[in-house]
Design a protein around this motif. Structure first.
Motif, PDB file in Angstrom:
ATOM      1  N   SER A  85      -7.031   7.154  -4.782  1.00 59.95           N
ATOM      2  CA  SER A  85      -7.163   7.951  -3.840  1.00 59.95           C
ATOM      3  C   SER A  85      -7.580   8.392  -2.716  1.00 59.95           C
ATOM      4  O   SER A  85      -7.564   9.114  -1.424  1.00 59.95           O
ATOM      5  N   LEU A  86      -8.868   9.046  -3.381  1.00 61.21           N
ATOM      6  CA  LEU A  86      -9.683   9.700  -2.566  1.00 61.21           C
ATOM      7  C   LEU A  86     -10.174   7.940  -1.595  1.00 61.21           C
ATOM      8  O   LEU A  86     -10.625   8.456  -0.544  1.00 61.21           O
ATOM      9  N   GLY A  87     -10.062   7.337  -1.693  1.00 57.55           N
ATOM     10  CA  GLY A  87     -11.049   6.111  -0.672  1.00 57.55           C
ATOM     11  C   GLY A  87     -10.008   5.871   0.038  1.00 57.55           C
ATOM     12  O   GLY A  87     -10.069   5.308   1.002  1.00 57.55           O
ATOM     13  N   TYR A  88      -8.590   5.856  -0.262  1.00 59.26           N
ATOM     14  CA  TYR A  88      -7.585   5.771   0.988  1.00 59.26           C
ATOM     15  C   TYR A  88      -7.677   6.706   1.745  1.00 59.26           C
ATOM     16  O   TYR A  88      -7.230   5.627   3.269  1.00 59.26           O
ATOM     17  N   PHE A  89      -8.517   8.007   1.833  1.00 62.16           N
ATOM     18  CA  PHE A  89      -8.066   8.642   2.727  1.00 62.16           C
ATOM     19  C   PHE A  89      -9.442   8.233   3.831  1.00 62.16           C
ATOM     20  O   PHE A  89      -9.515   8.658   5.042  1.00 62.16           O
ATOM     21  N   LEU A  90     -10.232   7.657   3.621  1.00 60.26           N
ATOM     22  CA  LEU A  90     -11.688   7.184   4.132  1.00 60.26           C
ATOM     23  C   LEU A  90     -11.011   6.040   4.835  1.00 60.26           C
ATOM     24  O   LEU A  90     -11.965   5.701   5.355  1.00 60.26           O
ATOM     25  N   SER A  91     -10.235   4.678   3.978  1.00 62.27           N
ATOM     26  CA  SER A  91     -10.055   3.684   3.942  1.00 62.27           C
ATOM     27  C   SER A  91      -9.461   3.282   5.949  1.00 62.27           C
ATOM     28  O   SER A  91      -8.657   4.521   5.913  1.00 62.27           O
ATOM     29  N   PRO A  92      -9.520   2.737   6.548  1.00 57.51           N
ATOM     30  CA  PRO A  92      -8.711   3.336   8.131  1.00 57.51           C
ATOM     31  C   PRO A  92      -7.268   1.667   7.510  1.00 57.51           C
ATOM     32  O   PRO A  92      -6.964   1.907   8.784  1.00 57.51           O
ATOM     33  N   ILE A  93      -7.401   1.476   6.761  1.00 53.99           N
ATOM     34  CA  ILE A  93      -5.462   0.844   6.315  1.00 53.99           C
ATOM     35  C   ILE A  93      -4.784   1.979   5.843  1.00 53.99           C
ATOM     36  O   ILE A  93      -4.971   2.979   4.961  1.00 53.99           O
ATOM     37  N   ASP A  94      -3.892   2.286   6.885  1.00 54.84           N
ATOM     38  CA  ASP A  94      -2.823   3.471   6.165  1.00 54.84           C
ATOM     39  C   ASP A  94      -1.201   2.619   6.029  1.00 54.84           C
ATOM     40  O   ASP A  94      -0.627   1.653   5.825  1.00 54.84           O
ATOM     41  N   ILE A  95      -0.961   3.277   5.246  1.00 57.94           N
ATOM     42  CA  ILE A  95       0.572   3.043   4.523  1.00 57.94           C
ATOM     43  C   ILE A  95       1.616   2.977   5.522  1.00 57.94           C
ATOM     44  O   ILE A  95       2.129   2.719   6.240  1.00 57.94           O
ATOM     45  N   ILE A  96       1.612   4.399   6.224  1.00 54.35           N
ATOM     46  CA  ILE A  96       2.058   4.770   7.858  1.00 54.35           C
ATOM     47  C   ILE A  96       0.880   5.271   8.533  1.00 54.35           C
ATOM     48  O   ILE A  96      -0.098   5.792   8.493  1.00 54.35           O
ATOM     49  N   PRO A  97       1.407   4.571   9.727  1.00 52.13           N
ATOM     50  CA  PRO A  97       0.093   4.384  10.730  1.00 52.13           C
ATOM     51  C   PRO A  97      -0.028   5.772  11.614  1.00 52.13           C
ATOM     52  O   PRO A  97       0.798   6.091  11.455  1.00 52.13           O
ATOM     53  N   ASP A  98      -1.163   5.657  11.522  1.00 53.18           N
ATOM     54  CA  ASP A  98      -1.519   6.922  12.361  1.00 53.18           C
ATOM     55  C   ASP A  98      -1.195   7.457  13.776  1.00 53.18           C
ATOM     56  O   ASP A  98      -1.326   8.771  13.877  1.00 53.18           O
ATOM     57  N   LYS A  99       0.274   6.141  14.360  1.00 49.70           N
ATOM     58  CA  LYS A  99       0.128   6.548  15.361  1.00 49.70           C
ATOM     59  C   LYS A  99       1.743   7.238  15.280  1.00 49.70           C
ATOM     60  O   LYS A  99       2.112   7.546  16.485  1.00 49.70           O
ATOM     61  N   VAL A 100       2.304   7.596  14.413  1.00 47.14           N
ATOM     62  CA  VAL A 100       3.923   8.103  13.853  1.00 47.14           C
ATOM     63  C   VAL A 100       2.639   9.471  14.016  1.00 47.14           C
ATOM     64  O   VAL A 100       1.984   9.586  13.062  1.00 47.14           O
ATOM     65  N   PRO A 101       3.672  10.046  14.439  1.00 46.61           N
ATOM     66  CA  PRO A 101       2.897  11.793  15.056  1.00 46.61           C
ATOM     67  C   PRO A 101       2.239  12.296  13.374  1.00 46.61           C
ATOM     68  O   PRO A 101       1.693  12.501  13.538  1.00 46.61           O
ATOM     69  N   ILE A 102       3.694  12.819  12.822  1.00 46.20           N
ATOM     70  CA  ILE A 102       2.811  13.485  12.097  1.00 46.20           C
ATOM     71  C   ILE A 102       3.039  12.924  10.588  1.00 46.20           C
ATOM     72  O   ILE A 102       2.277  13.410  10.051  1.00 46.20           O
ATOM     73  N   LEU A 103       4.161  12.247   9.963  1.00 48.94           N
ATOM     74  CA  LEU A 103       3.972  10.966   8.685  1.00 48.94           C
ATOM     75  C   LEU A 103       2.852  10.398   9.342  1.00 48.94           C
ATOM     76  O   LEU A 103       2.047  10.335   7.685  1.00 48.94           O
TER      77      LEU A 103
END
Length: 73
Positions: A24-42
């Motif tokens: 869970s903490l490694g996911y926070f640091l990982s550049p790979i996301d379930i929902i891309p950061d381009k989606v404004p809030i999610l």
């Protein structure tokens, strides 16, 4: 992050808990996301939700003496 690393190094903590905290903490640091950061809030919310899940699991699943022993603040 320092507390999570110190707790994961402790031999009294179960391997299952170490995997959950690390993932869970490694996911926070990982550049790979379930929902891309381009989606404004999610995009940011999935990172934050998993980070909070990891911290909650760390604090609530382990005895207070282990947490206090590894707490640096």
């Amino acid at each position: 992050f320092a507390l999570a690393v110190r707790v994961m190094m402790d031999k009294r903590v179960l391997k299952k808990d170490k995997i959950i905290i690390g993932a869970s903490l490694g996911y926070f640091l990982s550049p790979i996301d379930i929902i891309p950061d381009k989606v404004p809030i999610l995009g940011a919310m999935d990172d934050l939700a998993l980070f909070v899940f990891g911290v909650n699991h760390l604090i609530n699943r382990h005895p207070l003496p282990i947490i206090v022993e590894h707490w640096s603040g």
